[in-house]
Design a protein around this motif. Structure first.
Motif, PDB file in Angstrom:
ATOM      1  N   THR A   1       0.826  -1.217   0.000  1.00  0.00           N
ATOM      2  CA  THR A   1       0.000   0.000   0.000  1.00  0.00           C
ATOM      3  C   THR A   1       0.858   1.265   0.000  1.00  0.00           C
ATOM      4  OG1 THR A   1      -0.271   0.156   2.399  1.00  0.00           O
ATOM      5  CG2 THR A   1      -1.840  -1.254   1.224  1.00  0.00           C
ATOM      6  N   GLY A   2       2.143   1.114  -0.258  1.00  0.00           N
ATOM      7  CA  GLY A   2       2.963   2.246  -0.669  1.00  0.00           C
ATOM      8  C   GLY A   2       3.625   3.090   0.402  1.00  0.00           C
ATOM      9  N   GLU A   3       3.690   2.636   1.652  1.00  0.00           N
ATOM     10  CA  GLU A   3       4.249   3.510   2.698  1.00  0.00           C
ATOM     11  C   GLU A   3       5.697   3.917   2.415  1.00  0.00           C
ATOM     12  OE1 GLU A   3       2.859   5.224   4.971  1.00  0.00           O
ATOM     13  OE2 GLU A   3       0.876   4.332   4.877  1.00  0.00           O
ATOM     14  N   HIS A   4       6.499   2.981   1.896  1.00  0.00           N
ATOM     15  CA  HIS A   4       7.904   3.347   1.626  1.00  0.00           C
ATOM     16  C   HIS A   4       8.018   4.222   0.385  1.00  0.00           C
ATOM     17  CE1 HIS A   4       8.026  -0.362   4.070  1.00  0.00           C
ATOM     18  NE2 HIS A   4       8.816   0.418   4.778  1.00  0.00           N
ATOM     19  N   THR A   5       7.254   3.885  -0.641  1.00  0.00           N
ATOM     20  CA  THR A   5       7.254   4.695  -1.866  1.00  0.00           C
ATOM     21  C   THR A   5       6.873   6.133  -1.520  1.00  0.00           C
ATOM     22  OG1 THR A   5       6.258   2.709  -2.851  1.00  0.00           O
ATOM     23  CG2 THR A   5       6.517   4.613  -4.271  1.00  0.00           C
ATOM     24  N   LEU A   6       5.797   6.264  -0.733  1.00  0.00           N
ATOM     25  CA  LEU A   6       5.288   7.598  -0.380  1.00  0.00           C
ATOM     26  C   LEU A   6       6.275   8.346   0.505  1.00  0.00           C
ATOM     27  CD1 LEU A   6       1.634   6.442   0.251  1.00  0.00           C
ATOM     28  CD2 LEU A   6       2.325   8.100  -1.489  1.00  0.00           C
ATOM     29  N   TYR A   7       6.867   7.624   1.435  1.00  0.00           N
ATOM     30  CA  TYR A   7       7.831   8.267   2.341  1.00  0.00           C
ATOM     31  C   TYR A   7       9.023   8.820   1.546  1.00  0.00           C
ATOM     32  CZ  TYR A   7      11.481   8.911   5.756  1.00  0.00           C
ATOM     33  OH  TYR A   7      12.500   9.452   6.489  1.00  0.00           O
ATOM     34  N   LEU A   8       9.573   7.979   0.656  1.00  0.00           N
ATOM     35  CA  LEU A   8      10.741   8.419  -0.112  1.00  0.00           C
ATOM     36  C   LEU A   8      10.362   9.555  -1.058  1.00  0.00           C
ATOM     37  CD1 LEU A   8      12.334   4.920  -0.783  1.00  0.00           C
ATOM     38  CD2 LEU A   8      13.099   6.651   0.857  1.00  0.00           C
TER      39      LEU A   8
ATOM     40  N   ALA B   1      -3.905  -3.239  -3.400  1.00  0.00           N
ATOM     41  CA  ALA B   1      -2.878  -2.495  -2.660  1.00  0.00           C
ATOM     42  C   ALA B   1      -2.486  -1.232  -3.421  1.00  0.00           C
ATOM     43  CB  ALA B   1      -1.651  -3.389  -2.448  1.00  0.00           C
ATOM     44  N   LEU B   2      -2.371  -1.356  -4.742  1.00  0.00           N
ATOM     45  CA  LEU B   2      -1.983  -0.192  -5.547  1.00  0.00           C
ATOM     46  C   LEU B   2      -3.058   0.888  -5.491  1.00  0.00           C
ATOM     47  CD1 LEU B   2      -0.462  -2.072  -8.616  1.00  0.00           C
ATOM     48  CD2 LEU B   2       0.786  -0.691  -6.954  1.00  0.00           C
ATOM     49  N   ALA B   3      -4.324   0.466  -5.493  1.00  0.00           N
ATOM     50  CA  ALA B   3      -5.421   1.448  -5.394  1.00  0.00           C
ATOM     51  C   ALA B   3      -5.344   2.170  -4.049  1.00  0.00           C
ATOM     52  CB  ALA B   3      -6.763   0.745  -5.564  1.00  0.00           C
ATOM     53  N   MET B   4      -5.036   1.420  -2.985  1.00  0.00           N
ATOM     54  CA  MET B   4      -4.897   2.041  -1.656  1.00  0.00           C
ATOM     55  C   MET B   4      -3.708   3.008  -1.645  1.00  0.00           C
ATOM     56  SD  MET B   4      -5.612  -1.471   0.415  1.00  0.00           S
ATOM     57  CE  MET B   4      -5.760  -1.014   2.107  1.00  0.00           C
ATOM     58  N   ALA B   5      -2.624   2.604  -2.289  1.00  0.00           N
ATOM     59  CA  ALA B   5      -1.424   3.449  -2.336  1.00  0.00           C
ATOM     60  C   ALA B   5      -1.720   4.749  -3.084  1.00  0.00           C
ATOM     61  CB  ALA B   5      -0.288   2.679  -3.019  1.00  0.00           C
ATOM     62  N   ARG B   6      -2.422   4.617  -4.203  1.00  0.00           N
ATOM     63  CA  ARG B   6      -2.741   5.833  -4.994  1.00  0.00           C
ATOM     64  C   ARG B   6      -3.663   6.758  -4.197  1.00  0.00           C
ATOM     65  NH1 ARG B   6      -3.341   1.872  -9.474  1.00  0.00           N
ATOM     66  NH2 ARG B   6      -1.377   1.925 -10.628  1.00  0.00           N
ATOM     67  N   ALA B   7      -4.604   6.167  -3.453  1.00  0.00           N
ATOM     68  CA  ALA B   7      -5.519   6.994  -2.645  1.00  0.00           C
ATOM     69  C   ALA B   7      -4.737   7.731  -1.549  1.00  0.00           C
ATOM     70  CB  ALA B   7      -6.608   6.111  -2.032  1.00  0.00           C
ATOM     71  N   LYS B   8      -3.757   7.053  -0.944  1.00  0.00           N
ATOM     72  CA  LYS B   8      -2.930   7.720   0.087  1.00  0.00           C
ATOM     73  C   LYS B   8      -2.145   8.875  -0.537  1.00  0.00           C
ATOM     74  CE  LYS B   8      -1.691   3.555   2.674  1.00  0.00           C
ATOM     75  NZ  LYS B   8      -0.538   2.810   3.227  1.00  0.00           N
ATOM     76  N   ALA B   9      -1.618   8.638  -1.743  1.00  0.00           N
ATOM     77  CA  ALA B   9      -0.835   9.691  -2.409  1.00  0.00           C
ATOM     78  C   ALA B   9      -1.706  10.931  -2.623  1.00  0.00           C
ATOM     79  CB  ALA B   9      -0.285   9.173  -3.738  1.00  0.00           C
ATOM     80  N   THR B  10      -2.940  10.693  -3.063  1.00  0.00           N
ATOM     81  CA  THR B  10      -3.861  11.818  -3.293  1.00  0.00           C
ATOM     82  C   THR B  10      -4.158  12.516  -1.969  1.00  0.00           C
ATOM     83  OG1 THR B  10      -4.827  10.615  -5.127  1.00  0.00           O
ATOM     84  CG2 THR B  10      -6.128  12.442  -4.248  1.00  0.00           C
ATOM     85  N   ASP B  11      -4.510  11.731  -0.938  1.00  0.00           N
ATOM     86  CA  ASP B  11      -4.837  12.306   0.385  1.00  0.00           C
ATOM     87  C   ASP B  11      -3.683  13.134   0.935  1.00  0.00           C
ATOM     88  OD1 ASP B  11      -7.226  11.062   0.300  1.00  0.00           O
ATOM     89  OD2 ASP B  11      -6.757   9.520   1.811  1.00  0.00           O
ATOM     90  N   ARG B  12      -2.466  12.628   0.755  1.00  0.00           N
ATOM     91  CA  ARG B  12      -1.288  13.293   1.342  1.00  0.00           C
ATOM     92  C   ARG B  12      -0.672  14.343   0.413  1.00  0.00           C
ATOM     93  NH1 ARG B  12       1.727   7.874   3.823  1.00  0.00           N
ATOM     94  NH2 ARG B  12      -0.172   6.959   4.700  1.00  0.00           N
ATOM     95  N   GLY B  13      -1.220  14.426  -0.815  1.00  0.00           N
ATOM     96  CA  GLY B  13      -0.696  15.410  -1.770  1.00  0.00           C
ATOM     97  C   GLY B  13       0.733  15.113  -2.186  1.00  0.00           C
TER      98      GLY B  13
END
Ligand SMILES: C[S@@+](CC[C@H](N)C(=O)[O-])C[C@H]1O[C@@H](n2cnc3c(N)ncnc32)[C@H](O)[C@@H]1O
Length: 221
Positions: A69-76, A92-104
């Motif tokens: 769900t992208g925590e490391h990708t998003l962190y880096l 998982a990828l859909a969740m990761a993309r949603a986090k990216a949008t939420d976190r800008g």
């Protein structure tokens, strides 16, 4: 017709061979993300990776192989790095993309098989594997290692954070230092620079499980 076009609408594996882990569990990886957080999905980057980043361990184009769900990708990416996260689990990828949008956070996620990374037709300076290598069996490891070699620049650095076989409360796929050295050997184009003891946080260990953090350099085979 759809098969010929490479469309696999009813196939949870989307035309790829199920991994040994999927054959063992009888479920596609995607199913791990259907009913609440997966055991490894702790909702934040692993402390080992945060520490690595704070020491300047990541540079250039970064690939997060098996990003979940992208925590490391998003962190880096939040540190200003260009990062691609890949996984076979579309949920998982859909969740990761949603986090990216939420976190800008500007970041890229793609569905890709880590056993066939050459299909990305891209190169990376740093590759991160948190919890993927240890899911592959002995037959898959050489395929994964060759797949990684196809996308990492010469002198590029690969980090593998995996469960270790040392200490109490080992995780479900314990790996020995010898197994890491055998997989990433010089004739396959790798130099194991360091293997350090660390911890992997999970949703089923109070203080994490014993892990190895391996630093591995891509060299001429
Ligand atoms: C133990 S989880 C770790 C996920 C993530 N790195 C994290 O730390 O939360 C392993 C991940 O690898 C993915 N995976 C397993 N086999 C894969 C393959 N052949 N190609 C790409 N991803 C794969 C799974 O879907 C899962 O998301």
């Amino acid at each position: 017709m759809s098969e010929r076009l490479g469309i696999h609408a009813d196939d949870p594996f989307r035309g790829r061979r199920p991994t040994s882990h999927e054959r063992m569990t009888g479920l596609p990886w995607d199913a791990s993300y259907h009913d609440g957080p997966a055991p490894w999905d702790v909702g934040q980057p692993q402390p080992a990776i945060v520490q690595l980043a704070s020491k300047g361990g990541f540079a250039g184009m970064v690939l997060d192989a098996g990003c979940g769900t992208g925590e490391h990708t998003l962190y880096l990416a939040s540190l200003g790095l260009s990062v691609l996260g890949v996984d076979v689990a579309e949920t998982a990828l859909a969740m990761a993309r949603a986090k990216a949008t939420d976190r800008g956070i500007k970041v890229e996620f793609a569905a890709a098989d880590a056993l066939q990374l050459e299909r990305l037709e891209r190169k990376f300076d740093t590759v991160l594997d948190v919890g993927l290598f240890h899911t592959f069996d002995r037959d898959e490891r050489p395929i994964y290692v060759a797949s990684l070699a196809s996308v990492i620049e010469n002198d590029g650095i690969l980090y593998v954070l995996c469960f270790s076989d040392e200490g109490p409360e080992t995780g479900p796929h314990p790996i020995s230092q010898e197994e890491l050295k055998a997989a990433f050997n010089p004739s396959a184009g790798w130099n194991v620079v360091a293997i350090e003891p660390d911890r992997v946080q999970t949703n089923f260990h109070d203080h994490g499980a014993p892990a190895w953090l391996a630093t591995i350099k891509r060299i001429e085979a």
